[in-house]
Design a protein around this motif. Structure first.
Motif, PDB file in Angstrom:
ATOM      1  N   VAL A  76     -29.321  35.248   2.302  1.00  0.00           N
ATOM      2  CA  VAL A  76     -28.603  36.026   1.331  1.00  0.00           C
ATOM      3  C   VAL A  76     -27.950  34.914   0.192  1.00  0.00           C
ATOM      4  O   VAL A  76     -27.531  35.451  -0.961  1.00  0.00           O
ATOM      5  N   ASN A  77     -27.785  33.842   0.597  1.00  0.00           N
ATOM      6  CA  ASN A  77     -27.451  32.728  -0.275  1.00  0.00           C
ATOM      7  C   ASN A  77     -28.151  31.191   0.085  1.00  0.00           C
ATOM      8  O   ASN A  77     -27.764  30.710   0.931  1.00  0.00           O
ATOM      9  N   GLU A  78     -29.321  31.026  -0.681  1.00  0.00           N
ATOM     10  CA  GLU A  78     -30.031  29.910  -0.474  1.00  0.00           C
ATOM     11  C   GLU A  78     -29.490  28.558  -0.799  1.00  0.00           C
ATOM     12  O   GLU A  78     -29.656  27.376  -0.408  1.00  0.00           O
ATOM     13  N   SER A  79     -28.326  28.783  -1.470  1.00  0.00           N
ATOM     14  CA  SER A  79     -27.536  27.457  -1.969  1.00  0.00           C
ATOM     15  C   SER A  79     -26.358  27.145  -1.122  1.00  0.00           C
ATOM     16  O   SER A  79     -25.446  26.374  -1.388  1.00  0.00           O
ATOM     17  N   ARG A  84     -26.831  34.294  18.153  1.00  0.00           N
ATOM     18  CA  ARG A  84     -26.727  35.664  18.949  1.00  0.00           C
ATOM     19  C   ARG A  84     -25.981  36.719  17.887  1.00  0.00           C
ATOM     20  O   ARG A  84     -26.114  37.751  18.074  1.00  0.00           O
ATOM     21  N   LEU A  85     -25.260  36.140  17.064  1.00  0.00           N
ATOM     22  CA  LEU A  85     -24.327  36.974  16.439  1.00  0.00           C
ATOM     23  C   LEU A  85     -25.213  37.526  15.117  1.00  0.00           C
ATOM     24  O   LEU A  85     -24.875  38.309  14.077  1.00  0.00           O
ATOM     25  N   GLY A  86     -26.285  36.626  14.798  1.00  0.00           N
ATOM     26  CA  GLY A  86     -27.105  36.722  13.690  1.00  0.00           C
ATOM     27  C   GLY A  86     -26.361  36.270  12.302  1.00  0.00           C
ATOM     28  O   GLY A  86     -26.576  36.639  11.164  1.00  0.00           O
ATOM     29  N   ILE A  87     -25.467  35.112  12.539  1.00  0.00           N
ATOM     30  CA  ILE A  87     -24.911  34.456  11.510  1.00  0.00           C
ATOM     31  C   ILE A  87     -24.903  33.105  11.336  1.00  0.00           C
ATOM     32  O   ILE A  87     -24.363  32.199  10.968  1.00  0.00           O
ATOM     33  N   ASP A  88     -26.324  32.647  11.878  1.00  0.00           N
ATOM     34  CA  ASP A  88     -26.711  31.061  11.818  1.00  0.00           C
ATOM     35  C   ASP A  88     -27.164  31.113  10.519  1.00  0.00           C
ATOM     36  O   ASP A  88     -27.204  31.561   9.526  1.00  0.00           O
ATOM     37  N   TYR A  89     -27.551  29.635  10.248  1.00  0.00           N
ATOM     38  CA  TYR A  89     -27.880  29.269   9.000  1.00  0.00           C
ATOM     39  C   TYR A  89     -28.870  29.648   8.299  1.00  0.00           C
ATOM     40  O   TYR A  89     -28.957  30.383   7.041  1.00  0.00           O
ATOM     41  N   GLU A  90     -29.894  29.946   9.024  1.00  0.00           N
ATOM     42  CA  GLU A  90     -31.145  30.664   8.476  1.00  0.00           C
ATOM     43  C   GLU A  90     -31.135  32.050   8.004  1.00  0.00           C
ATOM     44  O   GLU A  90     -31.514  32.404   7.151  1.00  0.00           O
ATOM     45  N   ASP A 121     -27.506  23.351   2.359  1.00  0.00           N
ATOM     46  CA  ASP A 121     -27.825  22.483   3.473  1.00  0.00           C
ATOM     47  C   ASP A 121     -27.066  22.938   4.645  1.00  0.00           C
ATOM     48  O   ASP A 121     -26.013  23.797   4.521  1.00  0.00           O
ATOM     49  N   ARG A 122     -27.378  22.519   5.834  1.00  0.00           N
ATOM     50  CA  ARG A 122     -26.792  22.545   7.082  1.00  0.00           C
ATOM     51  C   ARG A 122     -25.949  21.299   7.464  1.00  0.00           C
ATOM     52  O   ARG A 122     -26.696  20.413   7.762  1.00  0.00           O
TER      53      ARG A 122
END
Length: 411
Positions: free
Chosen positions: A116-119, A105-111, A195-196
């Motif tokens: 902005v940082n795929e690693s 909801r905040l827009g700060i999930d992993y995806e 990774d998550r």
């Protein structure tokens, strides 16, 4: 200069309270730059945990946030979210402990942040995880201790269940956070990929049930036993003439030596106590025999005789002050001090990892709310006018704290 293991690692910590915060503090102790993101003017709710307070600062908050930097950001604002994404772009790991669904909801999930940082290594902590029938339940340490079975085996058999004296499920979860991030960093060195990591407090505590889980698997029902151990005897607390002793006789060899040392050779040949299974089956009788003997002398005499002279695992029951302030702690440097901008010199319990080639340890205090906001923004190219504008719009908190701190250091 000797380096720390994680000197080149940056962690963004948007967690609150204890579980994830303890984990990111472990990483800070090992050298990581940990940037704690907090709500403007309010901060981590753990800041209000007390009393006691030291010049308005919570010692409890300090105890899980040493060595971090603090920035105040309104993550519900577009500007605050943009700044967070800038921080994440340069980071190695991100740790959050929102209830499931909140980060999305905040827009700060992993995806979202992987854009902005795929690693990026992204660690999510919640009470019960992101699937299963309990996923939407809130949870704190007390609930996890109760629901995990831990409290059912903690306390006296004829008394209500009790929680451990420290927030053990929080702290265990924090240790898993640190392990997960470290494992992710190691794997990323090989794959180059982020990774998550998903972690639930409930899941974190279950592996620690060990012997109690084993008893259930064997068809038994573990119960509260006070300080006794369900599978080893004698392995419990006994009352001496002036206090209490912890006695851990964990092998048959130690049992024979122990009986000789306390001048009770008769116990070693007693059929009821011949083997460890025998002693477990006759704990009541064994406790009565040993308690009568231990009450004959004070704690210090027993420790000197059994531990110092005979090398047996016997020790006093210390209170917390005694545990922190003794010659052994001093000799090993387990308590250090850091200078806090408002509380002065603050004692710090150091972490236990020691390296031959590397350093670890806390170099800085737990941050005052927003203490590093101005500095972190300036490091990313924001000028004074832009920073003041962000403060006026309440995207960030007061930017005077770091200035006040620096002024105090120079005077």
């Amino acid at each position: 200069m000797i380096r720390k293991p994680l000197d080149d690692v940056t962690v963004i910590d948007v967690s609150s309270y204890v579980s994830a915060s303890f984990g990111t503090m472990i990483l800070a102790n090992l050298g990581a730059e940990v940037i704690k993101v907090e709500r403007p003017e309010a901060g981590d709710p753990a800041r209000s945990a007390g009393p006691p307070f030291i010049d308005g600062e919570s010692p409890y908050f300090m105890s899980v946030n040493y060595g971090k930097r603090s920035i105040e950001l309104d993550l519900k604002s577009d500007e605050g979210l943009s700044i967070l994404r800038e921080l994440v772009a340069d980071a190695d790991a991100f740790v959050e402990n929102f209830r499931p669904g909140t980060a999305e909801r905040l827009g700060i999930d992993y995806e979202s942040l992987a854009e902005v940082n795929e690693s990026l290594l992204y660690c999510s902590v919640s009470a019960f995880g992101e699937d299963g029938p309990w996923t939407d339940r809130p949870g704190y340490d007390l609930l996890i201790q109760g629901m995990s079975g831990l409290m059912s085996v903690t306390g006296e058999p004829d008394r209500p269940p009790v929680k451990a004296g420290v927030p053990v499920s929080d702290l265990v979860t924090g240790s898993w956070v640190a392990q997960g991030v470290l494992a992710g960093l190691y794997e990323r060195e090989r794959s180059g990929e982020g990774d998550r990591i998903e972690l639930a407090m409930y899941d974190a505590i279950l592996p620690y049930l060990t012997k109690h889980a084993g008893a259930v698997f064997a068809g038994e029902s573990p119960e509260r036993m006070g300080s006794r151990d369900p599978v080893i005897a004698p392995y419990q607390v006994f009352e001496a003439a002036d206090g209490y002793l912890a006695v851990g006789i964990g092998s048959q060899k130690l049992w024979t030596e122990f009986c000789a040392a306390i001048d009770r050779a008769d116990l070693a040949t007693d059929d009821r106590f011949e083997t460890n299974p025998d002693r477990v089956d006759h704990m009541d009788e064994l406790e009565a025999e040993l308690e009568a003997t231990f009450r004959e002398r004070p704690v210090e005499e027993w420790v000197s005789l059994l531990s110092d002279e005979h090398g047996l695992p016997v020790g006093p029951i210390n209170d917390v002050a005694d545990a922190l302030e003794n010659e052994h702690v001093e000799a090993r440097g387990l308590l250090t001090e850091v200078d806090h901008p408002t509380a002065g010199d603050v004692p710090v319990v150091e972490h236990p990892l020691r390296f031959d080639r590397l350093e670890s340890g806390f170099d800085d205090h737990a941050p005052v709310l927003g203490e590093d906001t101005r500095e972190l923004l300036a490091e990313r190219g924001y000028d004074d006018e832009e920073i003041e504008s962000l403060a006026a719009d309440r995207v960030i908190g007061s930017v005077d704290r770091s200035a006040d701190r620096n002024s105090g250091e120079e005077s």
